[in-house]
Design a protein around this motif. Sequence first.
Motif, PDB file in Angstrom:
ATOM      1  N   ALA A  14      92.077  27.464   1.928  1.00  0.00           N
ATOM      2  CA  ALA A  14      90.710  27.098   1.598  1.00  0.00           C
ATOM      3  C   ALA A  14      90.101  28.107   0.654  1.00  0.00           C
ATOM      4  N   LEU A  15      90.501  29.390   0.788  1.00  0.00           N
ATOM      5  CA  LEU A  15      89.960  30.401  -0.098  1.00  0.00           C
ATOM      6  C   LEU A  15      90.684  30.403  -1.438  1.00  0.00           C
ATOM      7  N   ALA A  16      91.832  29.747  -1.474  1.00  0.00           N
ATOM      8  CA  ALA A  16      92.502  29.575  -2.743  1.00  0.00           C
ATOM      9  C   ALA A  16      91.891  28.374  -3.436  1.00  0.00           C
ATOM     10  N   ALA A  17      92.246  28.181  -4.674  1.00  0.00           N
ATOM     11  CA  ALA A  17      91.634  27.064  -5.399  1.00  0.00           C
ATOM     12  C   ALA A  17      92.481  25.838  -5.319  1.00  0.00           C
ATOM     13  N   LEU A  18      91.956  24.791  -4.713  1.00  0.00           N
ATOM     14  CA  LEU A  18      92.609  23.481  -4.779  1.00  0.00           C
ATOM     15  C   LEU A  18      91.859  22.753  -5.863  1.00  0.00           C
ATOM     16  N   THR A  19      92.490  22.490  -7.019  1.00  0.00           N
ATOM     17  CA  THR A  19      91.717  22.067  -8.167  1.00  0.00           C
ATOM     18  C   THR A  19      92.304  20.861  -8.867  1.00  0.00           C
ATOM     19  N   LEU A  20      91.415  20.063  -9.418  1.00  0.00           N
ATOM     20  CA  LEU A  20      91.797  18.853 -10.128  1.00  0.00           C
ATOM     21  C   LEU A  20      91.219  18.934 -11.539  1.00  0.00           C
ATOM     22  N   THR A  21      92.023  18.666 -12.573  1.00  0.00           N
ATOM     23  CA  THR A  21      91.516  18.766 -13.930  1.00  0.00           C
ATOM     24  C   THR A  21      91.720  17.476 -14.688  1.00  0.00           C
ATOM     25  N   ALA A  22      90.694  16.911 -15.232  1.00  0.00           N
ATOM     26  CA  ALA A  22      90.767  15.641 -15.935  1.00  0.00           C
ATOM     27  C   ALA A  22      91.371  15.812 -17.317  1.00  0.00           C
ATOM     28  N   TYR A  23      92.186  14.882 -17.689  1.00  0.00           N
ATOM     29  CA  TYR A  23      92.786  14.911 -19.014  1.00  0.00           C
ATOM     30  C   TYR A  23      91.744  14.668 -20.090  1.00  0.00           C
ATOM     31  N   SER A  24      90.599  14.145 -19.717  1.00  0.00           N
ATOM     32  CA  SER A  24      89.524  13.917 -20.688  1.00  0.00           C
ATOM     33  C   SER A  24      89.042  15.218 -21.289  1.00  0.00           C
ATOM     34  N   GLN A  25      89.404  16.356 -20.674  1.00  0.00           N
ATOM     35  CA  GLN A  25      89.021  17.651 -21.218  1.00  0.00           C
ATOM     36  C   GLN A  25      89.970  18.076 -22.333  1.00  0.00           C
ATOM     37  N   LEU A  76      99.480  43.514  12.699  1.00  0.00           N
ATOM     38  CA  LEU A  76      99.031  42.150  12.414  1.00  0.00           C
ATOM     39  C   LEU A  76      99.669  41.685  11.115  1.00  0.00           C
ATOM     40  N   LEU A  77     100.336  40.546  11.154  1.00  0.00           N
ATOM     41  CA  LEU A  77     100.988  39.965   9.980  1.00  0.00           C
ATOM     42  C   LEU A  77     100.113  38.862   9.407  1.00  0.00           C
ATOM     43  N   THR A  78      99.800  38.918   8.104  1.00  0.00           N
ATOM     44  CA  THR A  78      99.045  37.867   7.425  1.00  0.00           C
ATOM     45  C   THR A  78      99.695  37.557   6.085  1.00  0.00           C
ATOM     46  N   SER A  79      99.244  36.486   5.457  1.00  0.00           N
ATOM     47  CA  SER A  79      99.667  36.194   4.090  1.00  0.00           C
ATOM     48  C   SER A  79      98.890  37.083   3.127  1.00  0.00           C
ATOM     49  N   ASP A  80      99.415  37.218   1.900  1.00  0.00           N
ATOM     50  CA  ASP A  80      98.785  38.115   0.935  1.00  0.00           C
ATOM     51  C   ASP A  80      97.737  37.422   0.079  1.00  0.00           C
ATOM     52  N   SER A  81      97.248  36.268   0.516  1.00  0.00           N
ATOM     53  CA  SER A  81      96.166  35.596  -0.195  1.00  0.00           C
ATOM     54  C   SER A  81      94.861  36.349   0.036  1.00  0.00           C
ATOM     55  N   ASP A  82      93.838  35.985  -0.713  1.00  0.00           N
ATOM     56  CA  ASP A  82      92.529  36.612  -0.551  1.00  0.00           C
ATOM     57  C   ASP A  82      92.041  36.431   0.887  1.00  0.00           C
ATOM     58  N   GLY A  83      92.155  35.220   1.398  1.00  0.00           N
ATOM     59  CA  GLY A  83      91.707  34.950   2.762  1.00  0.00           C
ATOM     60  C   GLY A  83      92.514  35.705   3.799  1.00  0.00           C
ATOM     61  N   GLY A  84      93.829  35.782   3.599  1.00  0.00           N
ATOM     62  CA  GLY A  84      94.672  36.491   4.543  1.00  0.00           C
ATOM     63  C   GLY A  84      94.337  37.968   4.601  1.00  0.00           C
ATOM     64  N   LYS A  85      94.108  38.563   3.441  1.00  0.00           N
ATOM     65  CA  LYS A  85      93.770  39.988   3.394  1.00  0.00           C
ATOM     66  C   LYS A  85      92.409  40.257   4.028  1.00  0.00           C
ATOM     67  N   ILE A 142     100.374  14.957 -12.274  1.00  0.00           N
ATOM     68  CA  ILE A 142      99.607  15.998 -11.604  1.00  0.00           C
ATOM     69  C   ILE A 142     100.384  17.295 -11.793  1.00  0.00           C
ATOM     70  N   SER A 143      99.737  18.293 -12.353  1.00  0.00           N
ATOM     71  CA  SER A 143     100.376  19.601 -12.546  1.00  0.00           C
ATOM     72  C   SER A 143      99.871  20.563 -11.475  1.00  0.00           C
ATOM     73  N   PHE A 144     100.773  21.311 -10.872  1.00  0.00           N
ATOM     74  CA  PHE A 144     100.438  22.231  -9.792  1.00  0.00           C
ATOM     75  C   PHE A 144     100.729  23.668 -10.196  1.00  0.00           C
ATOM     76  N   THR A 145      99.832  24.561  -9.832  1.00  0.00           N
ATOM     77  CA  THR A 145     100.066  25.995  -9.985  1.00  0.00           C
ATOM     78  C   THR A 145      99.587  26.694  -8.724  1.00  0.00           C
ATOM     79  N   VAL A 146     100.218  27.818  -8.380  1.00  0.00           N
ATOM     80  CA  VAL A 146      99.827  28.581  -7.198  1.00  0.00           C
ATOM     81  C   VAL A 146      98.861  29.681  -7.614  1.00  0.00           C
ATOM     82  N   ASN A 147      97.669  29.675  -7.007  1.00  0.00           N
ATOM     83  CA  ASN A 147      96.688  30.746  -7.168  1.00  0.00           C
ATOM     84  C   ASN A 147      96.288  31.218  -5.784  1.00  0.00           C
ATOM     85  N   LYS A 148      96.007  32.503  -5.658  1.00  0.00           N
ATOM     86  CA  LYS A 148      95.716  33.036  -4.324  1.00  0.00           C
ATOM     87  C   LYS A 148      94.284  33.536  -4.166  1.00  0.00           C
TER      88      LYS A 148
END
Length: 533
Positions: free
Chosen positions: A12-23, A381-390, A238-244
């Motif tokens: 949720a703290l990462a970006a789930l994003t949709l981009t229109a080709y109209s751009q 404590l073990l967490t993921s290295d995302s912004d939210g995890g940290k 749909i193009s996907f990229t990982v952002n944290k």
Amino acid sequence: MSSRKIALTELALAALTLTAYSQKQSSQNEQELNWSVGGEITTMDPSKATDVVSFSQMINSMEGLYRNSKDGQSPGLATSARVSKDGLTYTFSLRKSKWNDGTPVTAKDFVYSWRRTVNPKTEAEYSYLFSGIKNADAIQNGKKPVSSLGIKAVGKYKLVVTLEKRMAYFKDLMAFPVFFPQEEKAVKKYGDKYGTASKYMAYNGPFVQKGWSGSNLSWKLVKNPDYWDKKHVKLDQISFTVNKTATTAYNLYQSKKIDALGLDSNLTKQFKGKSNYYGLANGGTYYLELNEKNPNLANSNIRKAISLAINRENLIRILGGSNQAADTYTAKGLTEYDGKDYTSMISSAAKDLYKYRPSKAKEYWQKGLSELGKSSLTLNLLTSDSDGGKKTGEALQSMLETRLPGLKLTVTSVPFKTRLARRESGQFQICGSDWIADFGDPISFLELLTSKNGSNYGSWKSSRYDKLIAASKNTNDQQERLKDMSEAESVLLEDAGVIPLYYEDDAWLIRSSAKGWICKRSEWNFKEAYVAK
């Protein structure tokens, strides 16, 4: 979806994003979205996947008997279903459809897939969901052959499933990827590589995946020209990229390069209640999993102390979004009966352990240390290295070390895929985990913590809990089922078998040009999504 398996707050703290080709400047008629996720794909093998990123990919590139829709379920490959009077036999008629290599999808593909998943040699973590289907338990325990599973193909397009007992939630399971068909030819052709990259997979859904190498952080879903319902698929790609982090996504949003993002605490405050803001309940709970193979964490007083020392309201303010403090393991809003939420049936005494009570926490802590013969503890404590995890790790470290004298809590933040691997192999002491219901029933949560479930990574055990869960699965009386499950959950919570922190509600900012998407339990369905011109 074992930890279905991703700390969703981190998503949720990462970006789930949709981009229109109209751009873009060219190919004005194309329909394209860009989707940024907070974690990597772990596998595209339906028998092996355990996380929401992988499951979301499968939901869009594969298809089973049904699909989850906005208002429930819609037909997938099943054109009809007939149920016997005793509720033990389901007969599904299948539509004609194809794999992306042109081979027909038939009833035998379901038979092969289900047998493969319940086969102990596959080591499928979700194989327990097949319990209740004839001989599934016996097969997984090595007492009967895989061929005895209660599923058979009658000709090419008729599938018959036989149950050992009525299953109130059986049809709900059929939209979950672990029950999707698999092409035997592809599994055998690719061998150990099957599902480890886009090219080592067979697809029969609205899109075909391309470009995932197994470790890279970008890939695509491209419209499948052989999909049976392609006329309702509007997107070309749909193009996907990982952002944290959410910061990067918001900068892209401001420059009109993306159309949606998951909001952090500051952005939630800024946009809540305004146009294009969405609060998306995901049916998930974020919790701490404690490895009871560690003698310190096997002590229930130590576990209770940790729970009572956590200020959940402060934690969710730090993390942001629309999360709510949790006092149950099962997420609120998942199941109602007679106008009441299932969680209201759980013992109030059990819930009291999930309130912030620092003086009581200290009492339990000192008692636990005395029982262990120690004056201090060092835990990790073990967490993921995302912004939210940290952020979660930092906040819990401060709270627990401040309130529990003699505790030193170290925090290890690792890539999501690494966190999953360590958790599943038991290489952790305390792990920040979450679970999102696979379907709308408490059993989707509670079954995980039965003694023999492969997803019970903390190794918590209770014979009473096991008996109550077994009883809940042996009746179709919903009131009786919920009574058994709520009693079981009370047992779990009273012993601090896990430590719930918050219910996950995702906050999003989505431009009005992105239409038709469905987000259900944090799995995104783009079958009928489109970009408004």
